[in-house]
Every structure is written in structure tokens, then in C-alpha cells.
Scaffold this active site. Structure first.
Site, PDB file in Angstrom:
ATOM      1  N   SER A   1      -5.347   2.809  14.114  1.00 27.41           N
ATOM      2  CA  SER A   1      -4.606   2.618  15.320  1.00 27.41           C
ATOM      3  C   SER A   1      -4.841   3.802  16.494  1.00 27.41           C
ATOM      4  O   SER A   1      -4.678   3.469  17.572  1.00 27.41           O
ATOM      5  CB  SER A   1      -3.249   2.826  14.839  1.00 27.41           C
ATOM      6  OG  SER A   1      -2.952   1.732  13.784  1.00 27.41           O
TER       7      SER A   1
ATOM      8  N   ASP B   1       0.962  -1.241   0.098  1.00 24.80           N
ATOM      9  CA  ASP B   1       0.172   0.017   0.138  1.00 24.80           C
ATOM     10  C   ASP B   1       0.808   1.272   0.048  1.00 24.80           C
ATOM     11  O   ASP B   1       0.578   2.178  -0.553  1.00 24.80           O
ATOM     12  CB  ASP B   1      -0.832   0.007   1.139  1.00 24.80           C
ATOM     13  CG  ASP B   1      -2.023  -1.061   1.057  1.00 24.80           C
ATOM     14  OD1 ASP B   1      -2.188  -1.612   0.120  1.00 24.80           O
ATOM     15  OD2 ASP B   1      -2.557  -1.271   1.925  1.00 24.80           O
TER      16      ASP B   1
ATOM     17  N   THR C   1      -8.820   2.727   7.535  1.00 21.93           N
ATOM     18  CA  THR C   1      -8.011   1.484   8.141  1.00 21.93           C
ATOM     19  C   THR C   1      -6.580   1.691   8.270  1.00 21.93           C
ATOM     20  O   THR C   1      -5.878   0.714   8.723  1.00 21.93           O
ATOM     21  CB  THR C   1      -8.167   0.412   7.050  1.00 21.93           C
ATOM     22  OG1 THR C   1      -7.485   0.932   5.772  1.00 21.93           O
ATOM     23  CG2 THR C   1      -9.830   0.075   6.838  1.00 21.93           C
ATOM     24  N   ALA C   2      -6.015   2.785   8.307  1.00 21.39           N
ATOM     25  CA  ALA C   2      -4.616   3.135   8.450  1.00 21.39           C
ATOM     26  C   ALA C   2      -4.228   3.693   9.979  1.00 21.39           C
ATOM     27  O   ALA C   2      -4.863   3.209  10.908  1.00 21.39           O
ATOM     28  CB  ALA C   2      -4.207   3.944   7.469  1.00 21.39           C
TER      29      ALA C   2
ATOM     30  N   ASN D   1      -4.766   8.688   2.100  1.00 22.02           N
ATOM     31  CA  ASN D   1      -5.088   8.058   3.394  1.00 22.02           C
ATOM     32  C   ASN D   1      -5.113   9.280   4.353  1.00 22.02           C
ATOM     33  O   ASN D   1      -6.426   9.402   4.905  1.00 22.02           O
ATOM     34  CB  ASN D   1      -3.820   7.374   3.755  1.00 22.02           C
ATOM     35  CG  ASN D   1      -4.049   5.935   3.465  1.00 22.02           C
ATOM     36  OD1 ASN D   1      -5.202   5.365   3.073  1.00 22.02           O
ATOM     37  ND2 ASN D   1      -3.098   5.165   4.145  1.00 22.02           N
ATOM     38  N   GLU D   2      -4.500   9.893   4.679  1.00 19.45           N
ATOM     39  CA  GLU D   2      -4.459  10.965   5.610  1.00 19.45           C
ATOM     40  C   GLU D   2      -3.488  12.398   5.912  1.00 19.45           C
ATOM     41  O   GLU D   2      -2.384  11.860   5.206  1.00 19.45           O
ATOM     42  CB  GLU D   2      -4.495  10.369   7.207  1.00 19.45           C
ATOM     43  CG  GLU D   2      -3.007   9.880   7.669  1.00 19.45           C
ATOM     44  CD  GLU D   2      -2.714   8.650   7.276  1.00 19.45           C
ATOM     45  OE1 GLU D   2      -1.613   8.702   6.607  1.00 19.45           O
ATOM     46  OE2 GLU D   2      -3.338   7.737   7.254  1.00 19.45           O
TER      47      GLU D   2
END
Length: 290
Positions: free
Chosen positions: A186, A66, A181-182, A140-141
Site C-alpha cells: 500500500s 490473515d 503484500t500488506a 508481516n511488518e
């Protein structure tokens, strides 16, 4: 910012004249396979470029995990080039094609309409007193975080110029549904189906236990002002894991949905919930407990 209203899943006939092949850094296996793949494409009169993304390309094949796909997402989105992820890594939420299935997957792209998931991107920039950075894009972020030995950050956060709250935390994560999901997961954030148009705001180790993750509509504009205690205190901004900017007292981080999505190629058998079960081991008995 006008949010694109394109459908999450579309079908597209892709004519392959030139393909970009991007390999996972420091992976001899991926590098060797890229040569084999390039020869295979040349035999079909399809030009290739190795570890180089150009606007005229019709497809990008990411050989890695990824992380490799995240690395090329910004340029692929800029040029509106579909991406096929081949998993040479360990997790593979995005790069779902196995190495052994690569050639079959490309043959299907050549022969048939391709299924594409249009994955939401977010863009960010830092606004200082007299200047602003350019926009950078994330699949993602975007994360604002403190240095390891620094005190909690004071982050005054607004949504469409309305005060949300003043966070005191190690940092904030601004995530897309794909990125849920990354790092977001967490840090205790929720999983969000990738077809939903949202921006997630998740505090990292907040001082107040009442500070909880928040899901916002994708059309909202988020601004976070860094209020430092002194001129020596600074914050770091990471975009998809890449450290890009340092923030000082009074600087603002601006987050909003990008105008274009990443075209991620998926298989006919693609099943998001199956991926969650397999990758997160949902419902799988832990043999270590026996």
C-alpha cells in the site's frame, strides 16, 4: 544474529495428539465451527484447546482471516508449531484453506507428509538511553509511525552500523517477504517472493521523492534513531498491527531477522502466483469500466 538457513519448503510427518484451535474474535461463525471441529477431532482421539496455545500442541488451526493468523504467529514460531489457516475473512493471503475443505485438509495431515513453507520472521526492540524493551516478533511488518497531527518524523537509519540515510517521512515500514503484500504494498513497496531471505525498508509518504523502498539481505541489522524536535514529540511502533511501544528523542528501533521461521502449512496445489492474481485481481478486467 545467525539467520536460519533452513529450506523454504519442507515436508514433515505430523502426529496429532493435541491441536490448538484459534478463532477470529467476534465471529459467531468461527466460534460455532470451532466446536464442530473440536468434536470431529475428539472422535479421532485428538485433544483440543480453544483459543489457547501451549508448547505441547502439535498443530494450530487458525479460523479467521490473515489477521487471526498474524495474531498467533509469534507464539507458534516460539514453540515451532505448524499452523493451518482456514479463511473466514476476506483476503486470505495466508489462510488459504476454505471452511468446506477443512476436514479433508486435516485428514491429509493425519495420513500423509505435510508441505510446510518456512516463513521468515523479523524481531524488533526499542533501545533507550538506559534500558531496552524485550524482543517482539513479526510475520508481516514492524512500523514506526507518527501520530496523525504530528509533523514528519526524522529517522536516522543505519545498516550494520553504516549510515543508510536520514529519512523525513510519516514513518518507516520494515517488512518480511510475507508482509510485502500488506502495508508495504500500500505504501508503494515491492512484492517479494516469500522464499527469499530479505528485509524490506519502505518509507511512508517521504518528504523527498528520491526516498525509495529498499530490499536488504536478511542477515543485516537495521537501527533507526528517532530524532525529535522537542521532548513532546513521540513516535509509535506497531508490530503486525499491534501498537507496542512509544519512542522518544534518541530512542533506537532495532530490526533483524529472527532465528526461527513460522511453519505455515500449504496444500499440494498451492501456487503463490495464482494467489497474487486472484487476490490482487491481476489480469482481471474490471467490469465497472463497462
Amino acid at each position: 544474529m545467525n539467520v536460519s538457513q533452513s529450506a523454504f519448503v519442507t515436508r514433515e510427518k505430523i502426529t496429532l495428539k493435541c491441536v490448538g484451535i484459534v478463532t477470529k474474535p467476534d465471529s459467531p461463525e468461527a466460534a460455532q465451527f470451532s466446536k464442530q471441529l473440536s468434536c470431529w477431532l475428539h472422535d479421532r482421539d485428538i485433544a483440543t484447546g480453544i483459543n489457547d496455545i501451549e508448547e505441547h500442541m502439535d498443530l494450530i488451526i487458525a479460523l479467521g482471516g490473515d489477521g487471526t493468523l498474524l495474531h498467533i504467529a509469534e507464539l507458534a514460531t516460539k514453540y515451532s508449531i505448524p499452523v493451518l489457516g482456514v479463511n473466514f475473512g476476506s483476503l486470505g493471503f495466508l489462510a488459504e484453506v476454505n471452511k468446506d475443505d477443512t476436514f479433508e485438509s486435516i485428514e491429509k495431515i493425519i495420513a500423509e507428509e505435510t508441505i510446510i513453507e518456512n516463513r521468515q520472521m523479523i524481531r524488533s526492540r526499542v533501545l533507550s538511553k538506559n534500558s531496552s524493551s524485550g524482543y517482539r516478533f513479526a510475520l508481516n511488518e514492524v512500523v514506526i509511525t507518527k501520530n496523525a497531527l504530528d509533523r514528519l518524523l526524522h529517522l536516522s537509519t543505519k545498516v550494520n552500523d553504516q549510515l543508510l540515510t536520514d529519512y523525513r517521512a510519516d514513518g518507516l515500514i520494515f517488512s518480511t517477504p510475507t508482509g510485502s503484500t500488506a502495508y508495504n504494498l500500500s505504501a508503494g513497496g515491492p512484492l517479494v517472493y516469500p522464499g527469499l531471505a530479505t528485509i524490506l525498508v519502505t518509507p511512508i509518504c517521504p518528504f523527498m521523492l528520491s526516498s525509495r523502498p529498499l530490499i536488504l539481505p536478511a542477515e543485516k541489522l537495521i537501527k533507526t534513531k528517532f530524532k525529535a524536535r522537542d521532548n513532546k514529540e513521540a513516535a509509535q511502533v506497531l508490530v503486525d498491527g499491534q501498537s507496542l511501544w512509544k519512542m522518544h528523542n534518541g530512542d533506537e528501533l532495532e530490526i533483524e531477522t529472527a532465528g526461527h521461521a513460522l511453519k505455515l502449512i500449504v496444500s499440494d496445489s498451492h501456487n503463490y502466483f495464482s494467489i497474487l492474481r486472484n487476490k490482487l485481481h491481476w489480469g482481471v478486467e474490471d467490469k465497472r469500466d463497462k
